[in-house]
Design an enzyme around this catalytic site. Structure first.
Site, short mmCIF file in Angstrom:
data_model
loop_
_atom_site.label_atom_id
_atom_site.label_comp_id
_atom_site.label_asym_id
_atom_site.label_seq_id
_atom_site.Cartn_x
_atom_site.Cartn_y
_atom_site.Cartn_z
N HIS A 88 12.53 -2.95 2.48
CA HIS A 88 11.98 -1.62 2.81
C HIS A 88 12.94 -0.56 2.32
CE1 HIS A 88 8.90 -3.45 5.18
NE2 HIS A 88 9.82 -4.23 5.70
N LEU A 89 12.38 0.52 1.86
CA LEU A 89 13.19 1.67 1.44
C LEU A 89 13.88 2.29 2.65
CD1 LEU A 89 10.33 3.03 -0.75
CD2 LEU A 89 12.57 2.52 -1.70
N SER A 90 13.09 2.50 3.70
CA SER A 90 13.61 3.15 4.91
C SER A 90 14.14 2.10 5.88
CB SER A 90 12.48 3.97 5.56
OG SER A 90 11.43 3.11 5.97
N GLU A 146 12.36 -9.82 2.33
CA GLU A 146 11.63 -8.64 2.79
C GLU A 146 12.46 -7.39 2.47
OE1 GLU A 146 10.90 -8.60 7.00
OE2 GLU A 146 9.90 -6.64 6.91
N ARG A 181 5.60 12.42 -2.42
CA ARG A 181 5.62 13.00 -1.07
C ARG A 181 6.68 12.33 -0.20
NH1 ARG A 181 -0.17 11.71 -0.53
NH2 ARG A 181 -0.31 12.04 -2.75
N ARG A 239 13.09 3.92 13.11
CA ARG A 239 11.93 4.83 13.04
C ARG A 239 11.01 4.60 14.25
NH1 ARG A 239 9.36 4.67 7.26
NH2 ARG A 239 8.39 6.58 8.09
N ASP A 277 0.93 -15.62 7.00
CA ASP A 277 0.41 -16.97 6.78
C ASP A 277 0.46 -17.36 5.30
OD1 ASP A 277 -0.06 -17.31 9.46
OD2 ASP A 277 -2.23 -17.00 9.34
N TYR A 308 11.47 8.51 1.88
CA TYR A 308 11.39 7.44 0.89
C TYR A 308 12.14 7.74 -0.41
CZ TYR A 308 7.81 5.80 4.10
OH TYR A 308 7.15 5.37 5.22
N PRO A 334 0.79 -1.23 0.00
CA PRO A 334 0.00 0.00 0.00
C PRO A 334 0.82 1.28 0.00
CG PRO A 334 -0.14 -1.10 2.13
CD PRO A 334 0.53 -2.06 1.18
N ASN A 335 0.36 2.21 -0.80
CA ASN A 335 0.87 3.58 -0.91
C ASN A 335 2.20 3.68 -1.66
OD1 ASN A 335 -1.30 4.83 0.57
ND2 ASN A 335 -0.44 3.84 2.39
N ASN A 390 7.95 -5.75 -0.59
CA ASN A 390 7.84 -4.55 0.24
C ASN A 390 6.36 -4.43 0.58
OD1 ASN A 390 7.71 -2.13 1.52
ND2 ASN A 390 8.98 -1.01 0.06
N ALA A 416 2.95 -0.74 4.95
CA ALA A 416 2.47 -0.75 6.34
C ALA A 416 1.89 -2.11 6.76
CB ALA A 416 1.43 0.35 6.52
N ARG A 433 7.05 0.42 13.73
CA ARG A 433 7.67 -0.03 12.46
C ARG A 433 8.76 -1.08 12.71
NH1 ARG A 433 5.49 3.47 8.49
NH2 ARG A 433 5.19 5.53 9.38
N HIS A 463 3.71 -4.45 9.30
CA HIS A 463 3.62 -4.31 10.76
C HIS A 463 2.29 -4.82 11.33
CE1 HIS A 463 6.90 -1.76 9.54
NE2 HIS A 463 6.08 -0.91 8.96
O1 CA2 Z 1 10.31 1.86 4.04
C1 CA2 Z 1 9.48 1.19 3.41
O2 CA2 Z 1 9.68 0.73 2.29
C2 CA2 Z 1 8.08 0.99 4.02
O3 CA2 Z 1 7.65 -0.33 3.68
C3 CA2 Z 1 7.19 2.03 3.38
C4 CA2 Z 1 5.78 2.07 3.98
C5 CA2 Z 1 5.85 2.14 5.50
O4 CA2 Z 1 4.54 2.05 6.03
C6 CA2 Z 1 6.71 1.05 6.09
O5 CA2 Z 1 6.76 1.21 7.49
C7 CA2 Z 1 8.11 1.11 5.53
C8 CA2 Z 1 5.03 3.29 3.50
C9 CA2 Z 1 4.98 3.47 2.04
C10 CA2 Z 1 4.36 4.81 1.82
O6 CA2 Z 1 4.93 5.37 0.71
C11 CA2 Z 1 4.74 6.71 0.55
C12 CA2 Z 1 5.11 7.19 -0.66
C13 CA2 Z 1 4.99 8.52 -0.93
C14 CA2 Z 1 4.48 9.37 0.02
C15 CA2 Z 1 4.12 8.88 1.24
C16 CA2 Z 1 4.24 7.55 1.51
#
Ligand code: CA2
Length: 148
Positions: A101-103, A99, A19, A108, A88, A24, A11-12, A75, A78, A112, A81
């Site tokens: 993640h960008l961050s 697994e 943003r 954090r 499963d 990210y 998601p997202n 990836n 959210a 997370r 978490h």
């Molecule tokens: O660091 C990552 O890759 C995450 O999986 C990114 C998720 C976050 O919920 C995880 O804790 C770590 C969020 C992706 C949201 O991406 C955005 C992109 C543009 C603007 C805002 C959020």
């Protein structure tokens, strides 16, 4: 041996580059896909790249990956978490998952630091931004080679 790899984004992540570039990065998901396609050619693997904002769809894609792909880079955004369903799905299909993640999720907020995916993943790459995707591809291929 050529492997088929699925890179699955949750998601997202479709909003990447629009943003929160300080967290990210400013690369879009389309840019990341292009980088991964080039890396796939270099590694001699075939690549499917997908994104969904829906937990059940991600579960369906993991189920469908069994028999179609040698491994998955996930990836889960959210859902990392929160999602016992994704955990499963991975353990029931027994498909190797890296697994990603960008961050750096461990540097954090407390929530997370919890990853349901980590319990069933081969390993985790986080904190390297978009560069983590080709790193994860190398890690997955090396795992597949080591376990074939
Ligand atoms: O660091 C990552 O890759 C995450 O999986 C990114 C998720 C976050 O919920 C995880 O804790 C770590 C969020 C992706 C949201 O991406 C955005 C992109 C543009 C603007 C805002 C959020």
């Amino acid at each position: 041996m050529t492997y088929s790899i699925l890179i699955l984004n949750g998601p997202n992540l479709n909003l990447l580059g629009t943003r929160q570039p300080e967290v990210y990065g400013s690369t879009t998901l389309a840019n990341i896909e292009a980088t991964c396609s080039a890396k796939a050619e270099q590694l001699g693997v075939s690549l499917t790249f997908a994104q969904s904002n829906h937990e059940g769809e991600l579960v369906d894609m993991i189920h469908a990956a069994r028999g179609q792909h040698a491994g998955v880079i996930l990836n889960a955004g959210a859902y990392t978490h929160t999602s016992i369903a994704l955990m499963d799905a991975i353990s029931s299909t027994m498909i190797p998952v890296v697994e990603l993640h960008l961050s750096n999720i461990h540097a954090r907020e407390e929530f997370r630091k919890i990853s349901y995916i980590a319990r069933v993943a081969v390993g985790q790459i986080c904190g390297f931004g978009a560069a983590g995707y080709p790193l994860a591809m190398e890690a997955l291929v090396s795992h597949l080679e080591a376990t074939k």
